[in-house]
Design a protein around this motif. Structure first.
Motif, PDB file in Angstrom:
ATOM      1  N   ASP A   1      -8.632  17.350 -13.520  1.00  0.00           N
ATOM      2  CA  ASP A   1      -9.655  18.155 -12.846  1.00  0.00           C
ATOM      3  C   ASP A   1      -9.605  17.969 -11.335  1.00  0.00           C
ATOM      4  O   ASP A   1     -10.469  18.447 -10.611  1.00  0.00           O
ATOM      5  N   GLY A   2      -8.587  17.249 -10.827  1.00  0.00           N
ATOM      6  CA  GLY A   2      -8.472  17.076  -9.386  1.00  0.00           C
ATOM      7  C   GLY A   2      -9.394  16.025  -8.812  1.00  0.00           C
ATOM      8  O   GLY A   2      -9.609  15.990  -7.617  1.00  0.00           O
ATOM      9  N   VAL A   3      -9.957  15.161  -9.662  1.00  0.00           N
ATOM     10  CA  VAL A   3     -10.860  14.112  -9.182  1.00  0.00           C
ATOM     11  C   VAL A   3     -10.322  12.748  -9.611  1.00  0.00           C
ATOM     12  O   VAL A   3      -9.979  12.556 -10.775  1.00  0.00           O
ATOM     13  N   LEU A   4     -10.221  11.830  -8.661  1.00  0.00           N
ATOM     14  CA  LEU A   4      -9.791  10.467  -8.940  1.00  0.00           C
ATOM     15  C   LEU A   4     -10.907   9.494  -8.607  1.00  0.00           C
ATOM     16  O   LEU A   4     -11.669   9.730  -7.671  1.00  0.00           O
ATOM     17  N   GLU A   5     -10.980   8.407  -9.353  1.00  0.00           N
ATOM     18  CA  GLU A   5     -11.901   7.320  -9.004  1.00  0.00           C
ATOM     19  C   GLU A   5     -11.140   6.379  -8.085  1.00  0.00           C
ATOM     20  O   GLU A   5     -10.031   5.934  -8.416  1.00  0.00           O
ATOM     21  N   CYS A   6     -11.696   6.094  -6.925  1.00  0.00           N
ATOM     22  CA  CYS A   6     -11.046   5.222  -5.951  1.00  0.00           C
ATOM     23  C   CYS A   6     -12.060   4.223  -5.424  1.00  0.00           C
ATOM     24  O   CYS A   6     -13.254   4.528  -5.330  1.00  0.00           O
ATOM     25  N   PHE A   7     -11.562   3.052  -5.037  1.00  0.00           N
ATOM     26  CA  PHE A   7     -12.414   2.125  -4.312  1.00  0.00           C
ATOM     27  C   PHE A   7     -12.597   2.651  -2.901  1.00  0.00           C
ATOM     28  O   PHE A   7     -11.652   3.160  -2.287  1.00  0.00           O
ATOM     29  N   VAL A   8     -13.819   2.534  -2.385  1.00  0.00           N
ATOM     30  CA  VAL A   8     -14.135   2.956  -1.026  1.00  0.00           C
ATOM     31  C   VAL A   8     -14.983   1.859  -0.390  1.00  0.00           C
ATOM     32  O   VAL A   8     -15.873   1.306  -1.042  1.00  0.00           O
ATOM     33  N   TYR A   9     -14.708   1.580   0.869  1.00  0.00           N
ATOM     34  CA  TYR A   9     -15.532   0.622   1.619  1.00  0.00           C
ATOM     35  C   TYR A   9     -16.599   1.414   2.367  1.00  0.00           C
ATOM     36  O   TYR A   9     -16.322   2.047   3.377  1.00  0.00           O
TER      37      TYR A   9
ATOM     38  N   ALA B   1       0.868  -1.178   0.000  1.00  0.00           N
ATOM     39  CA  ALA B   1       0.000   0.000   0.000  1.00  0.00           C
ATOM     40  C   ALA B   1       0.899   1.221   0.000  1.00  0.00           C
ATOM     41  O   ALA B   1       1.724   1.382   0.895  1.00  0.00           O
ATOM     42  N   LYS B   2       0.757   2.058  -1.025  1.00  0.00           N
ATOM     43  CA  LYS B   2       1.599   3.253  -1.147  1.00  0.00           C
ATOM     44  C   LYS B   2       0.721   4.491  -0.990  1.00  0.00           C
ATOM     45  O   LYS B   2      -0.235   4.678  -1.745  1.00  0.00           O
ATOM     46  N   PHE B   3       1.044   5.326   0.005  1.00  0.00           N
ATOM     47  CA  PHE B   3       0.290   6.556   0.263  1.00  0.00           C
ATOM     48  C   PHE B   3       0.396   7.478  -0.944  1.00  0.00           C
ATOM     49  O   PHE B   3       1.498   7.738  -1.436  1.00  0.00           O
ATOM     50  N   GLN B   4      -0.753   7.968  -1.429  1.00  0.00           N
ATOM     51  CA  GLN B   4      -0.779   8.850  -2.598  1.00  0.00           C
ATOM     52  C   GLN B   4      -1.167  10.285  -2.252  1.00  0.00           C
ATOM     53  O   GLN B   4      -0.969  11.181  -3.043  1.00  0.00           O
ATOM     54  N   GLY B   5      -1.783  10.475  -1.105  1.00  0.00           N
ATOM     55  CA  GLY B   5      -2.201  11.817  -0.726  1.00  0.00           C
ATOM     56  C   GLY B   5      -3.552  11.808  -0.026  1.00  0.00           C
ATOM     57  O   GLY B   5      -4.159  10.762   0.183  1.00  0.00           O
ATOM     58  N   ARG B   6      -3.999  12.998   0.318  1.00  0.00           N
ATOM     59  CA  ARG B   6      -5.283  13.150   1.004  1.00  0.00           C
ATOM     60  C   ARG B   6      -6.355  13.561  -0.003  1.00  0.00           C
ATOM     61  O   ARG B   6      -6.050  14.081  -1.062  1.00  0.00           O
ATOM     62  N   GLY B   7      -7.607  13.342   0.383  1.00  0.00           N
ATOM     63  CA  GLY B   7      -8.709  13.741  -0.476  1.00  0.00           C
ATOM     64  C   GLY B   7     -10.012  13.806   0.293  1.00  0.00           C
ATOM     65  O   GLY B   7     -10.042  13.553   1.506  1.00  0.00           O
ATOM     66  N   ARG B   8     -11.060  14.175  -0.421  1.00  0.00           N
ATOM     67  CA  ARG B   8     -12.419  14.231   0.141  1.00  0.00           C
ATOM     68  C   ARG B   8     -13.381  13.677  -0.894  1.00  0.00           C
ATOM     69  O   ARG B   8     -13.163  13.846  -2.093  1.00  0.00           O
ATOM     70  N   THR B   9     -14.453  13.081  -0.429  1.00  0.00           N
ATOM     71  CA  THR B   9     -15.457  12.590  -1.373  1.00  0.00           C
ATOM     72  C   THR B   9     -16.062  13.776  -2.126  1.00  0.00           C
ATOM     73  O   THR B   9     -16.296  14.835  -1.543  1.00  0.00           O
ATOM     74  N   VAL B  10     -16.257  13.619  -3.428  1.00  0.00           N
ATOM     75  CA  VAL B  10     -16.881  14.673  -4.228  1.00  0.00           C
ATOM     76  C   VAL B  10     -18.325  14.860  -3.772  1.00  0.00           C
ATOM     77  O   VAL B  10     -18.790  15.980  -3.589  1.00  0.00           O
TER      78      VAL B  10
ATOM     79  N   THR C   1     -16.980  -0.081  -3.498  1.00  0.00           N
ATOM     80  CA  THR C   1     -17.532   0.556  -4.693  1.00  0.00           C
ATOM     81  C   THR C   1     -16.587   1.669  -5.148  1.00  0.00           C
ATOM     82  O   THR C   1     -15.761   2.146  -4.369  1.00  0.00           O
ATOM     83  N   LEU C   2     -16.718   2.081  -6.394  1.00  0.00           N
ATOM     84  CA  LEU C   2     -15.940   3.202  -6.904  1.00  0.00           C
ATOM     85  C   LEU C   2     -16.624   4.508  -6.542  1.00  0.00           C
ATOM     86  O   LEU C   2     -17.837   4.646  -6.709  1.00  0.00           O
ATOM     87  N   MET C   3     -15.850   5.449  -6.028  1.00  0.00           N
ATOM     88  CA  MET C   3     -16.367   6.785  -5.720  1.00  0.00           C
ATOM     89  C   MET C   3     -15.390   7.805  -6.269  1.00  0.00           C
ATOM     90  O   MET C   3     -14.212   7.530  -6.439  1.00  0.00           O
ATOM     91  N   ARG C   4     -15.921   9.003  -6.501  1.00  0.00           N
ATOM     92  CA  ARG C   4     -15.097  10.113  -6.982  1.00  0.00           C
ATOM     93  C   ARG C   4     -14.532  10.859  -5.770  1.00  0.00           C
ATOM     94  O   ARG C   4     -15.277  11.264  -4.885  1.00  0.00           O
ATOM     95  N   ILE C   5     -13.191  11.013  -5.784  1.00  0.00           N
ATOM     96  CA  ILE C   5     -12.495  11.660  -4.674  1.00  0.00           C
ATOM     97  C   ILE C   5     -11.805  12.918  -5.182  1.00  0.00           C
ATOM     98  O   ILE C   5     -11.056  12.874  -6.163  1.00  0.00           O
ATOM     99  N   GLN C   6     -12.091  14.038  -4.521  1.00  0.00           N
ATOM    100  CA  GLN C   6     -11.473  15.332  -4.846  1.00  0.00           C
ATOM    101  C   GLN C   6     -10.096  15.378  -4.205  1.00  0.00           C
ATOM    102  O   GLN C   6      -9.955  15.151  -3.013  1.00  0.00           O
ATOM    103  N   VAL C   7      -9.078  15.661  -5.035  1.00  0.00           N
ATOM    104  CA  VAL C   7      -7.709  15.706  -4.544  1.00  0.00           C
ATOM    105  C   VAL C   7      -7.187  17.132  -4.690  1.00  0.00           C
ATOM    106  O   VAL C   7      -7.233  17.695  -5.782  1.00  0.00           O
ATOM    107  N   PRO C   8      -6.701  17.730  -3.607  1.00  0.00           N
ATOM    108  CA  PRO C   8      -6.179  19.098  -3.715  1.00  0.00           C
ATOM    109  C   PRO C   8      -4.932  19.146  -4.593  1.00  0.00           C
ATOM    110  O   PRO C   8      -4.081  18.267  -4.491  1.00  0.00           O
ATOM    111  N   ARG C   9      -4.849  20.143  -5.445  1.00  0.00           N
ATOM    112  CA  ARG C   9      -3.681  20.381  -6.313  1.00  0.00           C
ATOM    113  C   ARG C   9      -3.305  19.161  -7.154  1.00  0.00           C
ATOM    114  O   ARG C   9      -2.124  18.884  -7.362  1.00  0.00           O
TER     115      ARG C   9
END
Length: 169
Positions: free
Chosen positions: A126-134, A51-60, A114-122
């Motif tokens: 467009d600053g949005v990634l699709e990530c798996f979320v439990y 598991a490699k840390f990629q950064g912080r985010g928030r759910t769109v 499930t896949l969710m859209r995550i807003q990533v600062p900077r």
């Protein structure tokens, strides 16, 4: 369960060992698996996978994040549009870690991946990634009435400290 991604299979695209060994998935964690939280030790245990840390985010979208049950477990209820933009961390994980996380999260019974859209600062694009979320769609109806949080900390002001599995009765 239809619509949930807690399964593994092979396709014509993953037949070589090289492709399988280097396939990474993005996972957004918002609870006890974050840095500084009670289960973070699993994210850095290479025996369970990488598991490699990629950064912080928030759910769109907004979701209710509640702390529930006798063990004070954080749950993101799968009710898009209700609650808060939930804060968390993004990891790239290999197949072994993803399988471990599916088991650890009780997928698909307790949580569903499930896949969710995550807003990533900077971030790029467009600053949005699709990530798996439990998150969970299988919860008691009274959980909707619990307080909603925008981020989780086991030792937060809520006073609901998480009970580690090894400490449960």
């Amino acid at each position: 369960t239809p619509g949930y991604a807690c399964f593994w299979g092979t396709t014509e695209h993953t037949t070589t060992h090289f492709a399988v060994a280097h396939t990474m998935a993005r996972v957004f964690v918002y609870g006890t698996l974050k840095k500084g939280q009670p289960n973070y030790k699993h994210m850095i245990n290479t025996a369970k996978g990488l598991a490699k840390f990629q950064g912080r985010g928030r759910t769109v979208e907004k979701y209710p994040l509640v702390i529930a049950g006798k063990y004070n477990i954080p749950y993101m209820l799968n009710i898009p549009g209700t609650g808060h933009h939930v804060a968390g961390e993004i990891y790239s994980v290999d197949e072994q870690m993803l399988q471990f996380l599916d088991e650890f999260e009780g997928c698909p019974d307790m949580y569903q991946r499930t896949l969710m859209r995550i807003q990533v600062p900077r971030a790029a694009a467009d600053g949005v990634l699709e990530c798996f979320v439990y998150s969970t769609a299988t919860y008691p109806p009274e959980w909707v009435g619990l307080p909603y949080h925008d981020s989780y900390d086991s030792s937060g002001k809520h006073g609901l400290s998480y009970v580690l599995r090894e400490s449960r009765e």
